[in-house]
Design an enzyme around this catalytic site. Structure first.
Site, PDB file in Angstrom:
ATOM      1  N   TYR A  50     -87.343  67.558 -40.690  1.00  0.00           N
ATOM      2  CA  TYR A  50     -87.427  67.533 -42.153  1.00  0.00           C
ATOM      3  C   TYR A  50     -88.763  67.011 -42.663  1.00  0.00           C
ATOM      4  CZ  TYR A  50     -86.102  67.244 -47.052  1.00  0.00           C
ATOM      5  OH  TYR A  50     -86.065  67.415 -48.416  1.00  0.00           O
ATOM      6  N   ARG A  56     -84.715  74.042 -34.906  1.00  0.00           N
ATOM      7  CA  ARG A  56     -83.914  73.120 -35.708  1.00  0.00           C
ATOM      8  C   ARG A  56     -84.776  72.126 -36.487  1.00  0.00           C
ATOM      9  NH1 ARG A  56     -78.405  72.695 -34.787  1.00  0.00           N
ATOM     10  NH2 ARG A  56     -77.582  73.899 -33.040  1.00  0.00           N
ATOM     11  N   ILE A 112     -80.616  70.656 -19.763  1.00  0.00           N
ATOM     12  CA  ILE A 112     -79.711  69.888 -20.624  1.00  0.00           C
ATOM     13  C   ILE A 112     -78.886  70.926 -21.357  1.00  0.00           C
ATOM     14  CG2 ILE A 112     -79.523  68.304 -22.562  1.00  0.00           C
ATOM     15  CD1 ILE A 112     -81.973  66.850 -21.503  1.00  0.00           C
ATOM     16  N   LYS A 158     -87.253  68.016 -22.740  1.00  0.00           N
ATOM     17  CA  LYS A 158     -86.246  69.065 -22.901  1.00  0.00           C
ATOM     18  C   LYS A 158     -86.870  70.102 -23.818  1.00  0.00           C
ATOM     19  CE  LYS A 158     -81.780  70.227 -24.950  1.00  0.00           C
ATOM     20  NZ  LYS A 158     -80.608  69.762 -25.741  1.00  0.00           N
ATOM     21  N   THR A 198     -77.627  67.065 -30.043  1.00  0.00           N
ATOM     22  CA  THR A 198     -77.242  68.045 -31.058  1.00  0.00           C
ATOM     23  C   THR A 198     -75.800  68.483 -30.865  1.00  0.00           C
ATOM     24  OG1 THR A 198     -79.525  68.840 -31.074  1.00  0.00           O
ATOM     25  CG2 THR A 198     -77.872  70.230 -32.118  1.00  0.00           C
ATOM     26  N   THR A 199     -75.421  68.768 -29.619  1.00  0.00           N
ATOM     27  CA  THR A 199     -74.063  69.213 -29.325  1.00  0.00           C
ATOM     28  C   THR A 199     -73.047  68.113 -29.596  1.00  0.00           C
ATOM     29  OG1 THR A 199     -75.039  70.610 -27.617  1.00  0.00           O
ATOM     30  CG2 THR A 199     -72.661  70.383 -27.575  1.00  0.00           C
ATOM     31  N   TYR A 204     -87.828  65.887 -26.800  1.00  0.00           N
ATOM     32  CA  TYR A 204     -86.928  67.017 -27.070  1.00  0.00           C
ATOM     33  C   TYR A 204     -87.592  67.893 -28.121  1.00  0.00           C
ATOM     34  CZ  TYR A 204     -82.562  69.388 -28.591  1.00  0.00           C
ATOM     35  OH  TYR A 204     -81.611  70.305 -28.936  1.00  0.00           O
TER      36      TYR A 204
END
Length: 293
Positions: free
Chosen positions: A106, A137, A204, A162, A43-44, A132
């Site tokens: 989504y 999100r 993480i 994560k 994501t980052t 993850y």
């Protein structure tokens, strides 16, 4: 397999393109400062804005530059199972050590759909998977019973999680069912102290992009049970942890990096934009509190 401070690496951009030289320099700096593994294209790393070709190139660069010094956990997740499979196949081909696989976003699959998705991937590619879970999100939440079933089905493939759910009770549920062989890795810097105390083995991290040595020292102290040092480092970093999320990430992180190292700029890709003046003020204060500015 994985523990300690693991930065979710930013993707440096210059004039709209991936800045490969800066990315290589970031990798070397992270390793020199004590990071224990690397995550490209999370994501980052603005993975949703990368082309498939860019994403695969970043996998390749990260593995090449790390050169076996630390493991590489490639961000391979997608809301399309076949695309996730493709990313995993490429990650395996270029030598990544594992795949970080976010819950499909989504689409909002059921828990049975999540089991089918991750099972298919585990069956198709001989590469360890770190789940993850970030329901804030993705909307979809990988429930503990789903994690446990997947880890029991594929003990040599699905080897950790994560967890950015914020639900600390899951640590115990996972630990009771799976023991210490299943790596529980925190996905929230500001919860890492308590997460490790509950059985976690690392983080993480977003903050480790900017403060790799402090984050590494915090993890070493925390995992060794040196709680006085761990608390002191956590409190030194805590304002920065929070400041880096005062605007859409990684805008504040790139602003902080531009100040701390100078060779990574603030450029992000739409729909993200540079962080606000208020966010910059918070980051400035966080960097000063941590002794980084």
């Amino acid at each position: 397999m994985f523990s300690g401070s693991i930065p979710a690496l930013v993707t440096p951009f210059r004039d709209g393109a991936v800045d490969e030289a800066a990315f290589r320099r970031l990798i070397d700096w992270q390793i020199a400062e004590g990071s224990s593994a690397l995550v490209p294209c999370g994501t980052t790393g603005e993975a949703p804005t990368l082309s498939n070709e860019e994403q695969h190139r970043l996998f390749e660069i990260c593995v090449e530059q790390a050169a076996g010094r630390v493991p590489v956990i490639a961000g391979c997740g997608s809301n399309d199972t076949q695309t996730a499979l493709w990313h995993m196949q490429v990650a395996k081909e270029v030598g990544a050590d594992a795949a970080l696989m976010v819950a499909p976003y989504y689409n909002r699959p059921s828990q049975a759909g999540l089991i089918a998705h991750f099972s298919f991937l585990a069956e198709q590619v001989d590469l360890p998977i770190v789940l993850y879970n970030v329901p804030g999100r993705t909307v979809t939440d990988i429930k503990p019973e789903t994690t446990i079933e997947l880890a029991h089905r594929f003990p040599d493939r699905i080897i950790g999680i994560k967890d950015a759910s914020g639900d600390m009770t899951r640590l115990t549920a996972h630990r009771m069912a799976l023991g210490s062989r299943f790596a529980q890795i925190c996905g929230n810097d500001d919860m890492a102290l308590h997460y490790n105390a509950g059985g976690g083995v690392g983080c993480i991290s977003v903050t480790a992009n900017v403060a790799p040595r402090l984050c590494a020292e915090f993890q070493v102290a925390s995992l060794a049970g040196d709680m006085a040092t761990a608390h002191a480092l956590n409190e030194r970093l805590f304002p920065l942890h929070q400041a880096l999320f005062t605007d859409a990430s990684p805008g504040p992180v790139k602003y902080a990096l531009a100040k701390v190292v100078g060779w990574i700029g603030e450029e992000v890709r739409l729909p993200l934009i540079a962080c606000s003046a208020e966010s910059r003020k918070a980051v400035d204060a966080g960097l000063a509190h941590a002794g980084l500015a």
